[in-house]
Design an enzyme around this catalytic site. Structure first.
Site, PDB file in Angstrom:
ATOM      1  N   ARG A   1       0.818  -1.205  -0.042  1.00 11.44           N
ATOM      2  CA  ARG A   1       0.037  -0.127  -0.041  1.00 11.44           C
ATOM      3  C   ARG A   1       0.880   1.387  -0.107  1.00 11.44           C
ATOM      4  NH1 ARG A   1      -4.016  -1.080   4.873  1.00 11.44           N
ATOM      5  NH2 ARG A   1      -5.025   0.763   4.290  1.00 11.44           N
TER       6      ARG A   1
ATOM      7  N   ASN B   1      -7.963   7.311   7.253  1.00 12.18           N
ATOM      8  CA  ASN B   1      -7.122   7.122   6.087  1.00 12.18           C
ATOM      9  C   ASN B   1      -5.550   7.405   6.267  1.00 12.18           C
ATOM     10  OD1 ASN B   1      -9.356   6.825   4.648  1.00 12.18           O
ATOM     11  ND2 ASN B   1      -9.272   8.626   3.583  1.00 12.18           N
ATOM     12  N   ILE B   2      -4.702   6.300   5.805  1.00 10.34           N
ATOM     13  CA  ILE B   2      -3.521   6.400   6.310  1.00 10.34           C
ATOM     14  C   ILE B   2      -2.676   6.738   4.865  1.00 10.34           C
ATOM     15  CG2 ILE B   2      -3.413   4.417   8.004  1.00 10.34           C
ATOM     16  CD1 ILE B   2      -2.649   2.336   6.259  1.00 10.34           C
ATOM     17  N   ASP B   3      -3.275   6.947   3.876  1.00 10.78           N
ATOM     18  CA  ASP B   3      -2.636   7.648   2.747  1.00 10.78           C
ATOM     19  C   ASP B   3      -2.310   9.186   3.132  1.00 10.78           C
ATOM     20  OD1 ASP B   3      -5.820   7.419   1.125  1.00 10.78           O
ATOM     21  OD2 ASP B   3      -4.868   9.410   2.155  1.00 10.78           O
TER      22      ASP B   3
ATOM     23  N   HIS C   1      -5.537   7.084  12.431  1.00  7.84           N
ATOM     24  CA  HIS C   1      -5.282   5.799  12.409  1.00  7.84           C
ATOM     25  C   HIS C   1      -3.569   5.409  11.986  1.00  7.84           C
ATOM     26  CE1 HIS C   1      -9.670   4.377  12.469  1.00  7.84           C
ATOM     27  NE2 HIS C   1      -9.235   4.757  13.517  1.00  7.84           N
TER      28      HIS C   1
HETATM   29  C1  BV8 Z   1     -10.070   1.096  19.599  1.00  7.25           C
HETATM   30  C2  BV8 Z   1      -5.793   1.576   9.987  1.00  7.25           C
HETATM   31  C3  BV8 Z   1     -10.014   1.321  22.229  1.00  7.25           C
HETATM   32  C4  BV8 Z   1      -5.065   0.291   9.598  1.00  7.25           C
HETATM   33  C5  BV8 Z   1      -7.920   0.889  10.778  1.00  7.25           C
HETATM   34  C6  BV8 Z   1     -17.297  -4.206  18.909  1.00  7.25           C
HETATM   35  C7  BV8 Z   1     -18.375  -3.165  18.703  1.00  7.25           C
HETATM   36  C8  BV8 Z   1     -17.750  -2.102  18.600  1.00  7.25           C
HETATM   37  C9  BV8 Z   1     -16.727  -1.655  18.540  1.00  7.25           C
HETATM   38  C10 BV8 Z   1     -15.842  -2.684  18.788  1.00  7.25           C
HETATM   39  C11 BV8 Z   1     -16.017  -3.984  18.765  1.00  7.25           C
HETATM   40  N1  BV8 Z   1     -15.224  -4.716  18.948  1.00  7.25           N
HETATM   41  C12 BV8 Z   1     -13.983  -4.071  18.672  1.00  7.25           C
HETATM   42  C13 BV8 Z   1     -14.261  -2.812  18.763  1.00  7.25           C
HETATM   43  C14 BV8 Z   1     -13.508  -1.861  18.664  1.00  7.25           C
HETATM   44  C15 BV8 Z   1     -12.834  -1.782  17.089  1.00  7.25           C
HETATM   45  C16 BV8 Z   1     -13.896  -1.384  16.094  1.00  7.25           C
HETATM   46  O1  BV8 Z   1     -14.624  -0.629  16.060  1.00  7.25           O
HETATM   47  N2  BV8 Z   1     -14.277  -2.821  15.346  1.00  7.25           N
HETATM   48  C17 BV8 Z   1     -15.238  -2.788  14.360  1.00  7.25           C
HETATM   49  C18 BV8 Z   1     -14.829  -3.628  13.313  1.00  7.25           C
HETATM   50  C19 BV8 Z   1     -16.710  -3.154  15.243  1.00  7.25           C
HETATM   51  N3  BV8 Z   1     -12.038  -0.628  16.922  1.00  7.25           N
HETATM   52  C20 BV8 Z   1     -10.621  -0.528  17.439  1.00  7.25           C
HETATM   53  O2  BV8 Z   1     -10.141  -1.558  17.638  1.00  7.25           O
HETATM   54  C21 BV8 Z   1     -10.130   0.936  17.371  1.00  7.25           C
HETATM   55  N4  BV8 Z   1      -9.426   1.160  18.794  1.00  7.25           N
HETATM   56  O3  BV8 Z   1     -11.421   0.956  19.745  1.00  7.25           O
HETATM   57  O4  BV8 Z   1      -9.501   1.222  21.180  1.00  7.25           O
HETATM   58  C22 BV8 Z   1     -10.280   2.758  22.336  1.00  7.25           C
HETATM   59  C23 BV8 Z   1     -11.542   3.640  21.812  1.00  7.25           C
HETATM   60  C24 BV8 Z   1     -11.474   4.921  22.313  1.00  7.25           C
HETATM   61  C25 BV8 Z   1     -10.584   5.409  22.843  1.00  7.25           C
HETATM   62  C26 BV8 Z   1      -9.552   4.872  23.453  1.00  7.25           C
HETATM   63  C27 BV8 Z   1      -9.296   3.539  23.154  1.00  7.25           C
HETATM   64  C28 BV8 Z   1      -9.065   0.940  16.333  1.00  7.25           C
HETATM   65  C29 BV8 Z   1      -9.492   0.780  14.928  1.00  7.25           C
HETATM   66  C30 BV8 Z   1      -8.584   1.133  13.949  1.00  7.25           C
HETATM   67  C31 BV8 Z   1      -8.253   0.163  12.904  1.00  7.25           C
HETATM   68  N5  BV8 Z   1      -7.613   0.489  11.803  1.00  7.25           N
HETATM   69  N6  BV8 Z   1      -7.259   1.372   9.763  1.00  7.25           N
HETATM   70  C32 BV8 Z   1      -5.125   0.150   7.908  1.00  7.25           C
HETATM   71  O5  BV8 Z   1      -5.668   1.269   7.368  1.00  7.25           O
HETATM   72  O6  BV8 Z   1      -4.669  -0.770   7.587  1.00  7.25           O
HETATM   73  S1  BV8 Z   1      -9.606   0.764  10.432  1.00  7.25           S
HETATM   74  C33 BV8 Z   1      -9.973   1.233   8.748  1.00  7.25           C
HETATM   75  O7  BV8 Z   1     -11.424   0.709   8.805  1.00  7.25           O
HETATM   76  C34 BV8 Z   1      -9.881   2.553   8.332  1.00  7.25           C
HETATM   77  O8  BV8 Z   1      -8.853   3.150   9.066  1.00  7.25           O
HETATM   78  C35 BV8 Z   1     -11.168   2.781   8.839  1.00  7.25           C
HETATM   79  O9  BV8 Z   1     -11.416   3.545  10.226  1.00  7.25           O
HETATM   80  C36 BV8 Z   1     -12.079   1.873   9.105  1.00  7.25           C
HETATM   81  C37 BV8 Z   1     -13.550   1.997   8.157  1.00  7.25           C
HETATM   82  O10 BV8 Z   1     -12.935   2.030   6.929  1.00  7.25           O
HETATM   83  P1  BV8 Z   1     -13.525   3.426   6.138  1.00  7.25           P
HETATM   84  O11 BV8 Z   1     -12.540   4.403   5.968  1.00  7.25           O
HETATM   85  O12 BV8 Z   1     -15.054   3.847   6.644  1.00  7.25           O
HETATM   86  O13 BV8 Z   1     -13.666   2.661   4.759  1.00  7.25           O
HETATM   87  P2  BV8 Z   1     -14.950   1.545   4.289  1.00  7.25           P
HETATM   88  O14 BV8 Z   1     -14.431   0.810   3.201  1.00  7.25           O
HETATM   89  O15 BV8 Z   1     -15.437   0.703   5.487  1.00  7.25           O
HETATM   90  O16 BV8 Z   1     -16.153   2.570   3.880  1.00  7.25           O
HETATM   91  C38 BV8 Z   1     -15.760   3.349   2.618  1.00  7.25           C
HETATM   92  C39 BV8 Z   1     -17.221   4.192   2.808  1.00  7.25           C
HETATM   93  O17 BV8 Z   1     -16.803   5.009   1.621  1.00  7.25           O
HETATM   94  C40 BV8 Z   1     -18.546   3.100   2.342  1.00  7.25           C
HETATM   95  O18 BV8 Z   1     -19.581   3.907   3.040  1.00  7.25           O
HETATM   96  C41 BV8 Z   1     -18.656   3.604   0.633  1.00  7.25           C
HETATM   97  O19 BV8 Z   1     -19.954   3.676   0.499  1.00  7.25           O
HETATM   98  C42 BV8 Z   1     -17.945   4.793   0.513  1.00  7.25           C
HETATM   99  N7  BV8 Z   1     -17.729   5.194  -0.861  1.00  7.25           N
HETATM  100  C43 BV8 Z   1     -16.855   4.660  -1.603  1.00  7.25           C
HETATM  101  N8  BV8 Z   1     -16.652   5.301  -2.659  1.00  7.25           N
HETATM  102  C44 BV8 Z   1     -16.943   6.552  -2.348  1.00  7.25           C
HETATM  103  C45 BV8 Z   1     -17.403   6.538  -1.220  1.00  7.25           C
HETATM  104  N9  BV8 Z   1     -17.856   7.675  -0.723  1.00  7.25           N
HETATM  105  C46 BV8 Z   1     -17.779   8.813  -1.378  1.00  7.25           C
HETATM  106  N10 BV8 Z   1     -17.380   8.887  -2.794  1.00  7.25           N
HETATM  107  C47 BV8 Z   1     -16.803   7.511  -3.354  1.00  7.25           C
HETATM  108  N11 BV8 Z   1     -16.202   7.744  -4.480  1.00  7.25           N
END
Ligand code: BV8
Length: 228
Positions: free
Chosen positions: A55, A88-90, A105
């Site tokens: 990436r 995003n990390i870009d 992130h």
């Molecule tokens: C934490 C970096 C504690 C690495 C990423 C159960 C319930 C709730 C929460 C949890 C749970 N179990 C665990 C958790 C916590 C967990 C979490 O949320 N899990 C989810 C799966 C349930 N979270 C964590 O672990 C976080 N840490 O909670 O620590 C804490 C909390 C608060 C305070 C202190 C401590 C850490 C999460 C970070 C993980 N790292 N990325 C890497 O990049 O490889 S996550 C990664 O996915 C991204 O960084 C981003 O954050 C995440 C979501 O991705 P999106 O950016 O939204 O992209 P996605 O593809 O999902 O969606 C794209 C959207 O764009 C779509 O809607 C699409 O329709 C739209 N789109 C597409 N094309 C277009 C468009 N829109 C406009 N125009 C277009 N052309």
């Protein structure tokens, strides 16, 4: 008017950076637990390194799109009253000209040393264990926040949400916390909330207003409205 803009993978989609959850998204290509957790890194560091090295290398072949450029244009006019919080990390926001950007992130073009906690701008691969520029150890890892790790700059984010008049969420599915909960905090602090996304996100119903379509069209239109 103070604005906080949260961006996700969708804002970079039209630049050719795959999103995580769309059909051909990154997570589709790799099982989440295989690459974006500390456990995965302990278990199979080279697989995780190759995932991020690929990436990082791909950044050279993508360019900011109209949405990134519109946010940079807004910052030029708005200054400190606009903060971009990106998941995003870009580096497309920075390459478009934005300077007030928080990487919740982490960043692909940064390496973090597990031995001395040193952070270093990084362009090449991390697989193969290059020495840390600070301490010489071979403990460098991608400087990204994995699932189960604490996001960066949370205090600054909540401080900005507290004083925001408008919270706009751009190109994110609302699937990952704590970012997915920022809209609720913004509302609780009295801000108006706007979603700009291709399709309704998981949290779309939390927003006062939601517009759906490509960020490359919606964001410039919205910035033109704000700049009046
Ligand atoms: C934490 C970096 C504690 C690495 C990423 C159960 C319930 C709730 C929460 C949890 C749970 N179990 C665990 C958790 C916590 C967990 C979490 O949320 N899990 C989810 C799966 C349930 N979270 C964590 O672990 C976080 N840490 O909670 O620590 C804490 C909390 C608060 C305070 C202190 C401590 C850490 C999460 C970070 C993980 N790292 N990325 C890497 O990049 O490889 S996550 C990664 O996915 C991204 O960084 C981003 O954050 C995440 C979501 O991705 P999106 O950016 O939204 O992209 P996605 O593809 O999902 O969606 C794209 C959207 O764009 C779509 O809607 C699409 O329709 C739209 N789109 C597409 N094309 C277009 C468009 N829109 C406009 N125009 C277009 N052309």
């Amino acid at each position: 008017m103070r604005i906080v803009a949260l961006t996700g993978a969708g804002i970079s989609a039209e630049s050719g950076v795959p999103t995580f959850r769309d059909a051909d998204g990154l997570w589709e290509g790799h099982r989440v637990e295989d690459v974006a957790t500390p456990e995965a890194f302990e278990r199979q560091p080279d697989v995780v390194h190759r995932f991020y090295d690929a990436r990082r290398a791909a950044l050279a072949s993508v360019e900011p799109n109209a949405a990134h450029l519109a946010l940079a244009r807004l910052e030029e006019a708005w200054g400190d009253d606009l903060l971009v919080v990106t998941q995003n990390i870009d580096d497309l926001h920075e390459r478009a000209g934005s300077s007030r950007v928080l990487h919740l992130h982490g960043e692909l073009r940064s390496a973090l040393c597990r031995a001395c906690a040193g952070r270093h701008a990084w362009e090449g691969d991390l697989v193969g264990g290059p020495p840390c520029p600070s301490c010489g150890s071979r403990g460098l890892r991608p400087d990204v926040v994995w699932f189960g790790e604490v996001p960066y700059e949370m205090d600054r984010v909540f401080g900005a949400l507290d004083s925001a008049d408008l919270f706009v969420s751009i190109g994110t599915s609302g699937a990952v916390y704590p970012a997915a909960g920022f809209v609720l905090a913004a509302r609780a602090y009295g801000a108006r909330t706007l979603e700009l996304n291709l399709v309704p996100s998981e949290g779309s119903h939390h927003f006062h207003e939601a517009r759906h379509g490509p960020a490359g069209e919606l964001v410039p239109e919205w910035v033109d409205e704000v700049l009046g």
